[in-house]
Design a protein around this motif. Structure first.
Motif, PDB file in Angstrom:
ATOM      1  N   ILE A 160       1.056  -1.503   0.147  1.00  0.00           N
ATOM      2  CA  ILE A 160      -0.077   0.156   0.383  1.00  0.00           C
ATOM      3  C   ILE A 160       0.983   1.081   0.188  1.00  0.00           C
ATOM      4  O   ILE A 160       1.745   1.385   0.989  1.00  0.00           O
ATOM      5  CB  ILE A 160      -0.977   0.148   0.857  1.00  0.00           C
ATOM      6  N   PRO A 161       0.784   2.198  -1.402  1.00  0.00           N
ATOM      7  CA  PRO A 161       1.471   3.439  -0.820  1.00  0.00           C
ATOM      8  C   PRO A 161       0.998   4.424   0.376  1.00  0.00           C
ATOM      9  O   PRO A 161       0.442   4.225   1.129  1.00  0.00           O
ATOM     10  CB  PRO A 161       0.904   4.442  -2.428  1.00  0.00           C
ATOM     11  N   LYS A 162       2.132   4.764   1.010  1.00  0.00           N
ATOM     12  CA  LYS A 162       2.468   5.078   2.094  1.00  0.00           C
ATOM     13  C   LYS A 162       2.296   6.878   1.985  1.00  0.00           C
ATOM     14  O   LYS A 162       1.236   7.204   2.674  1.00  0.00           O
ATOM     15  CB  LYS A 162       3.714   5.622   2.571  1.00  0.00           C
ATOM     16  N   SER A 163       1.948   7.364   0.556  1.00  0.00           N
ATOM     17  CA  SER A 163       1.661   8.675   0.709  1.00  0.00           C
ATOM     18  C   SER A 163       0.197   8.466  -0.123  1.00  0.00           C
ATOM     19  O   SER A 163       0.385   7.964  -1.750  1.00  0.00           O
ATOM     20  CB  SER A 163       2.499   9.528  -0.469  1.00  0.00           C
ATOM     21  N   GLN A 164      -0.875   8.314   1.116  1.00  0.00           N
ATOM     22  CA  GLN A 164      -2.086   9.092   0.020  1.00  0.00           C
ATOM     23  C   GLN A 164      -2.887  10.064  -0.076  1.00  0.00           C
ATOM     24  O   GLN A 164      -3.975  10.155   0.618  1.00  0.00           O
ATOM     25  CB  GLN A 164      -3.659   7.695   0.156  1.00  0.00           C
ATOM     26  N   PRO A 165      -2.965  11.644  -0.149  1.00  0.00           N
ATOM     27  CA  PRO A 165      -2.820  12.868   0.360  1.00  0.00           C
ATOM     28  C   PRO A 165      -4.214  12.540   0.365  1.00  0.00           C
ATOM     29  O   PRO A 165      -5.660  12.967   0.931  1.00  0.00           O
ATOM     30  CB  PRO A 165      -2.352  13.932  -0.428  1.00  0.00           C
ATOM     31  N   ARG A 166      -5.204  12.453  -0.637  1.00  0.00           N
ATOM     32  CA  ARG A 166      -6.708  11.921  -1.006  1.00  0.00           C
ATOM     33  C   ARG A 166      -7.277  11.088   0.024  1.00  0.00           C
ATOM     34  O   ARG A 166      -8.505  11.449   0.423  1.00  0.00           O
ATOM     35  CB  ARG A 166      -6.696  12.068  -2.925  1.00  0.00           C
ATOM     36  N   HIS A 167      -6.981  10.094  -0.312  1.00  0.00           N
ATOM     37  CA  HIS A 167      -7.763   8.988   1.055  1.00  0.00           C
ATOM     38  C   HIS A 167      -7.240   9.331   1.946  1.00  0.00           C
ATOM     39  O   HIS A 167      -8.300   9.144   3.306  1.00  0.00           O
ATOM     40  CB  HIS A 167      -7.019   7.571   0.161  1.00  0.00           C
TER      41      HIS A 167
END
Length: 398
Positions: free
Chosen positions: A384-391
């Motif tokens: 899972i990507p650590k950077s997910q600003p929208r989520h």
């Protein structure tokens, strides 16, 4: 040397310095202009910037309140004196100079002609509604005119007519993208409903039976299991958001495993190796839990001896890697490949659903990685990507 001569010499030096400074400034300004690109390149950048500002306001549809905010940017794109955006219910908004009521009357008349013909229309303004000419271009989505862009100018030239048609086509594309976003959201909700539907009635029956077995023999244990069952069902059927954190998902998994251990007893062992820094990772809701349920139901339950479930997470620089492993019966790799692509086999629908959602969110390389063989257990890995600003916002906004 007289004072007058000295003063003249100083003034000459000062003038020379000032001229040099001006030349340097002029050179820097010229270089700065070149750095920004040619006039055509700068105009392209401005147009793209305006389009990017208008796009979000159109994604919700012309009838949404946000759509009115796009009109100012559309007028800047067209370079016209005024622009009206007309939807199915009438004029959405007008931006520009002129009498608003007169502009509205012209816009509605032009929009009606556009809807009747399905083609662009030019009005000469002969009836004196505004004293200006206007061009209307249809916004067509799925073969239907859902709106009209009306641009005003005196006079309307061929370049504005072409530009209005292009802007209307661009608006149509934004509306279609908005509908696609809405469809994706509806699909995601449908997939979550499918996952919730897979919470086996057989599991619920077994859990309640296990709780009942402790009511007389160990009442405190029965109360604990009732609370675990309540926590598990509350989380699984919650309504908020498509995302959660790894910590929250693990709490629900704990409740699920406590209920299963009440039934399996010592035949079910669980080990956790969770890196603390991964607990805040934002993950799709019900993405790890179905994998754990699959490991118990299809990995350990078929065997008489039970087995061990190992759940781990680690920080992998840009991603969090989560693994679920069991030492159960395993399965044939070819059958695994078939079930991940088949819509017929309902036994492992939870795994297939999770794999599909991960690929939709994170691309073709974002799906599950499964290692298994007959009699050798199963290992399921997700990254899972650590950077997910929208989520992150979705989770915080619950």
């Amino acid at each position: 040397m007289t004072d007058a001569v000295v003063l003249a010499a100083l003034l000459g030096v000062a003038a020379g310095v000032a001229l040099t400074v001006l030349l340097l400034l002029a050179r820097r300004l010229a270089r700065g202009t070149r750095d920004l690109g040619s006039d055509a390149e700068q105009a392209t950048h401005r147009a793209l910037h305006r389009a990017s500002l208008a796009a979000p306001h159109l994604r919700g549809g012309l009838d949404a309140p946000e759509a009115a905010r796009a009109v100012h940017h559309l007028r800047a794109l067209l370079g016209s004196t005024a622009v009206a955006l007309v939807g199915t219910e009438g004029v959405v908004a007008i931006d520009g100079s002129g009498d608003v009521s007169a502009l509205t009357a012209v816009a509605e008349r032009v929009a009606e002609r556009v809807r009747d013909t399905g083609r662009r229309q030019v009005s000469a303004g002969a009836d004196g509604d505004s004293g200006r000419e206007a061009v209307g271009a249809p916004i067509v989505v799925a073969g239907e005119v859902v709106g009209v862009v009306v641009a005003f100018a005196a006079p309307v030239r061929a370049a504005l007519v072409r530009a209005a048609v292009e802007v209307a086509d661009w608006c149509a594309a934004q509306l279609e993208l908005g509908e696609l976003d809405a469809s994706r959201a509806a699909l995601a909700e449908a997939e979550l409903r499918a996952l919730r539907a897979q919470i086996s009635p057989h599991f619920i029956y077994n859990a309640l039976t296990a709780i009942a077995s402790f009511v007389h023999t160990d009442p405190p244990r029965a109360r604990e299991l009732v609370l675990e069952f309540a926590d598990f069902t509350r989380y699984s059927f919650r309504r908020q958001g498509e995302f959660t954190t790894l910590a929250e998902e693990l709490r629900s998994i704990h409740s699920y495993l406590e209920l299963e251990r009440a039934r399996f007893g010592e035949r079910l062992q669980v080990t956790l190796r969770i890196a603390p820094e991964t607990l805040a990772t934002v993950i799709p809701f019900l993405s790890v839990q179905p994998i754990v349920e699959n490991a118990v139901r299809h990995g350990l339950e078929p065997g008489e001896r039970g087995g061990t479930i190992r759940i781990a997470s680690r920080d992998d620089v840009t991603h969090t890697e989560i693994t679920v492993e069991d030492d159960g019966v395993g399965m044939d790799p070819e059958r695994l490949r078939a079930l991940l692509t088949s819509v017929v086999d309902g036994a492992h629908v939870g795994v297939r659903n999770v794999d599909t959602r991960l690929r939709q969110l994170y691309g073709a390389e974002g799906g599950l990685v499964v290692e298994t063989a007959m009699g050798a257990g199963t290992l399921v890995r997700m990254r899972i990507p650590k950077s997910q600003p929208r989520h992150d916002t979705d989770v915080d906004g619950r």
